[in-house]
Design a protein around this motif. Structure first.
Motif, mmCIF file in Angstrom:
data_model
loop_
_atom_site.group_PDB
_atom_site.id
_atom_site.type_symbol
_atom_site.label_atom_id
_atom_site.label_comp_id
_atom_site.label_asym_id
_atom_site.label_seq_id
_atom_site.Cartn_x
_atom_site.Cartn_y
_atom_site.Cartn_z
ATOM 1 N N TRP A 130 0.857 -1.179 0.000
ATOM 2 C CA TRP A 130 0.000 0.000 0.000
ATOM 3 C C TRP A 130 0.893 1.228 0.000
ATOM 4 O O TRP A 130 1.797 1.355 0.831
ATOM 5 N N THR A 152 -0.221 -3.141 4.982
ATOM 6 C CA THR A 152 -1.679 -3.307 5.069
ATOM 7 C C THR A 152 -2.414 -2.012 4.747
ATOM 8 O O THR A 152 -1.875 -0.907 4.903
ATOM 9 N N GLU A 153 -3.672 -2.159 4.353
ATOM 10 C CA GLU A 153 -4.511 -0.988 4.101
ATOM 11 C C GLU A 153 -4.729 -0.200 5.393
ATOM 12 O O GLU A 153 -4.761 1.035 5.375
ATOM 13 N N ASP A 154 -4.876 -0.889 6.516
ATOM 14 C CA ASP A 154 -5.065 -0.206 7.797
ATOM 15 C C ASP A 154 -3.897 0.716 8.121
ATOM 16 O O ASP A 154 -4.084 1.839 8.591
ATOM 17 N N ALA A 157 -1.750 2.048 5.928
ATOM 18 C CA ALA A 157 -1.756 3.139 4.956
ATOM 19 C C ALA A 157 -2.835 4.160 5.285
ATOM 20 O O ALA A 157 -2.604 5.372 5.242
ATOM 21 N N SER A 158 -4.012 3.685 5.637
ATOM 22 C CA SER A 158 -5.125 4.566 5.978
ATOM 23 C C SER A 158 -4.797 5.412 7.200
ATOM 24 O O SER A 158 -5.057 6.622 7.222
ATOM 25 N N TYR A 194 -4.042 6.918 -1.257
ATOM 26 C CA TYR A 194 -3.325 5.665 -1.025
ATOM 27 C C TYR A 194 -3.966 4.566 -1.835
ATOM 28 O O TYR A 194 -5.144 4.629 -2.179
ATOM 29 N N SER A 195 -3.148 3.587 -2.163
ATOM 30 C CA SER A 195 -3.606 2.538 -3.062
ATOM 31 C C SER A 195 -2.759 1.296 -2.889
ATOM 32 O O SER A 195 -1.598 1.371 -2.532
ATOM 33 N N ALA A 196 -3.365 0.159 -3.208
ATOM 34 C CA ALA A 196 -2.614 -1.102 -3.235
ATOM 35 C C ALA A 196 -1.989 -1.258 -4.614
ATOM 36 O O ALA A 196 -2.634 -1.020 -5.638
ATOM 37 N N TYR A 251 -6.608 3.458 -6.838
ATOM 38 C CA TYR A 251 -6.266 4.307 -5.711
ATOM 39 C C TYR A 251 -7.506 4.703 -4.940
ATOM 40 O O TYR A 251 -8.618 4.614 -5.418
ATOM 41 N N TYR A 291 -8.118 10.126 -0.058
ATOM 42 C CA TYR A 291 -8.535 10.523 1.286
ATOM 43 C C TYR A 291 -8.658 12.039 1.300
ATOM 44 O O TYR A 291 -7.671 12.745 1.148
#
Length: 72
Positions: A10, A28-30, A32-33, A49-51, A65, A68
């Motif tokens: 991410w 992880t997305e968590d 990155a978020s 943010y994006s994987a 993407y 945010y």
């Protein structure tokens, strides 16, 4: 991810410049978020943010993407 191999990451970046400056790379997305939320006030247009799969190339013409944008 199964046996511990990683097939994507991410990436957090901003798009206020033509270079889409990378601000962080996470597993992880968590993660990155949380980081995107933490730093979004530093950038007028927020952050994205994006994987990205390992081996991703911009010439593959894929767009994936998440933007945010802070609550007004």
């Amino acid at each position: 991810m199964g046996s511990g191999s990683v097939d994507h990451v991410w990436i957090v970046c901003h798009d206020e410049t033509p270079d889409d400056t990378v601000l962080g790379v996470f597993l992880t997305e968590d993660e990155a978020s949380a980081y995107a939320e933490e730093i979004q006030d530093q950038f007028e247009d927020g952050v994205i943010y994006s994987a990205f799969p390992i081996g991703y190339r911009h010439i593959d013409q894929a767009s994936r993407y998440f933007t945010y944008i802070p609550d007004e």
